[in-house]
Design a protein around this motif. Structure first.
Motif, PDB file in Angstrom:
ATOM      1  N   LEU A  98      45.685  46.773  43.132  1.00 22.02           N
ATOM      2  CA  LEU A  98      46.843  46.086  43.178  1.00 22.02           C
ATOM      3  C   LEU A  98      46.934  45.063  42.117  1.00 22.02           C
ATOM      4  O   LEU A  98      48.010  44.898  41.340  1.00 22.02           O
ATOM      5  N   TRP A  99      45.909  44.680  41.646  1.00 19.77           N
ATOM      6  CA  TRP A  99      45.776  43.366  40.839  1.00 19.77           C
ATOM      7  C   TRP A  99      44.349  43.500  40.283  1.00 19.77           C
ATOM      8  O   TRP A  99      43.343  43.739  41.032  1.00 19.77           O
ATOM      9  N   SER A 100      44.199  43.264  38.954  1.00 20.86           N
ATOM     10  CA  SER A 100      42.766  43.117  38.339  1.00 20.86           C
ATOM     11  C   SER A 100      42.752  42.189  37.292  1.00 20.86           C
ATOM     12  O   SER A 100      43.611  41.753  36.506  1.00 20.86           O
ATOM     13  N   ASP A 101      41.486  41.621  37.036  1.00 21.19           N
ATOM     14  CA  ASP A 101      41.355  40.589  36.074  1.00 21.19           C
ATOM     15  C   ASP A 101      40.100  41.202  34.990  1.00 21.19           C
ATOM     16  O   ASP A 101      39.044  41.052  35.553  1.00 21.19           O
ATOM     17  N   GLY A 102      40.373  41.718  34.081  1.00 17.58           N
ATOM     18  CA  GLY A 102      39.357  42.459  33.059  1.00 17.58           C
ATOM     19  C   GLY A 102      38.432  41.521  32.661  1.00 17.58           C
ATOM     20  O   GLY A 102      37.200  41.955  32.523  1.00 17.58           O
ATOM     21  N   GLN A 103      38.929  40.159  32.474  1.00 16.01           N
ATOM     22  CA  GLN A 103      38.019  39.442  31.617  1.00 16.01           C
ATOM     23  C   GLN A 103      36.963  38.850  32.778  1.00 16.01           C
ATOM     24  O   GLN A 103      36.086  38.629  32.348  1.00 16.01           O
ATOM     25  N   ASP A 104      37.394  38.409  33.817  1.00 18.38           N
ATOM     26  CA  ASP A 104      36.608  38.135  35.118  1.00 18.38           C
ATOM     27  C   ASP A 104      35.903  39.181  35.987  1.00 18.38           C
ATOM     28  O   ASP A 104      35.020  38.883  36.638  1.00 18.38           O
ATOM     29  N   ASN A 105      36.124  40.167  35.696  1.00 15.91           N
ATOM     30  CA  ASN A 105      35.778  41.478  36.312  1.00 15.91           C
ATOM     31  C   ASN A 105      36.036  41.452  37.977  1.00 15.91           C
ATOM     32  O   ASN A 105      35.209  41.725  38.708  1.00 15.91           O
ATOM     33  N   LYS A 106      37.472  41.164  38.066  1.00 13.63           N
ATOM     34  CA  LYS A 106      37.748  40.975  39.563  1.00 13.63           C
ATOM     35  C   LYS A 106      38.946  41.952  39.943  1.00 13.63           C
ATOM     36  O   LYS A 106      39.643  42.195  39.008  1.00 13.63           O
ATOM     37  N   ALA A 107      39.202  42.271  41.090  1.00 12.10           N
ATOM     38  CA  ALA A 107      40.340  42.941  41.635  1.00 12.10           C
ATOM     39  C   ALA A 107      40.660  42.891  42.992  1.00 12.10           C
ATOM     40  O   ALA A 107      39.939  42.457  43.670  1.00 12.10           O
ATOM     41  N   VAL A 108      41.810  43.079  43.275  1.00 14.74           N
ATOM     42  CA  VAL A 108      42.413  43.359  44.677  1.00 14.74           C
ATOM     43  C   VAL A 108      42.840  44.615  44.952  1.00 14.74           C
ATOM     44  O   VAL A 108      43.519  45.168  44.227  1.00 14.74           O
TER      45      VAL A 108
END
Length: 120
Positions: free
Chosen positions: A6-16
């Motif tokens: 649903l959401w991701s942050d490629g810089q911090d390698n996080k996702a929901v």
């Protein structure tokens, strides 16, 4: 388990990730010993899951197909306010199930790709 990012942050390698069982969302943060995997909203992934303090955590995510469900984050976002507005207040404990429906025309292509990967 399978799910959709649903959401991701490629810089911090996080996702929901929204899980196929329609339970609580699962959270991913790449561990130092894990191989890097690029996750974007709408990606279909398979993963291992653990629970810690009533939170679900994703481990070892594997990309099944990129961008299969690009409209899902917006569909979920638009469904929540509409339901709350209709009742006049937010209702906890009730759910509106939004299916993992593949976009028309892409369904057969995605199934063929998954079948091909499984055969290898």
């Amino acid at each position: 388990m399978f799910g959709v990012v649903l959401w991701s942050d490629g810089q911090d390698n996080k996702a929901v990730i929204w899980c196929e069982d329609h339970g609580d969302l699962a959270f991913y943060r790449q561990e130092e010993n894990e191989a890097s995997v690029a996750l974007d909203a709408g990606d279909w992934v398979e993963f291992d899951m653990s629970m810690d303090h009533n939170l679900r955590f994703v481990h070892n995510p594997r990309l099944v197909a990129e961008g299969v469900f690009p409209e899902l984050p917006e569909a979920l976002e638009s469904a929540a306010p509409r339901k709350a507005a209709a009742s006049g207040q937010a209702q906890r404990g009730s759910a509106e199930i939004i299916p993992f429906a593949l976009a028309r025309g892409r369904r057969d292509v995605q199934r063929a790709e998954v079948a091909q990967k499984s055969a290898l």
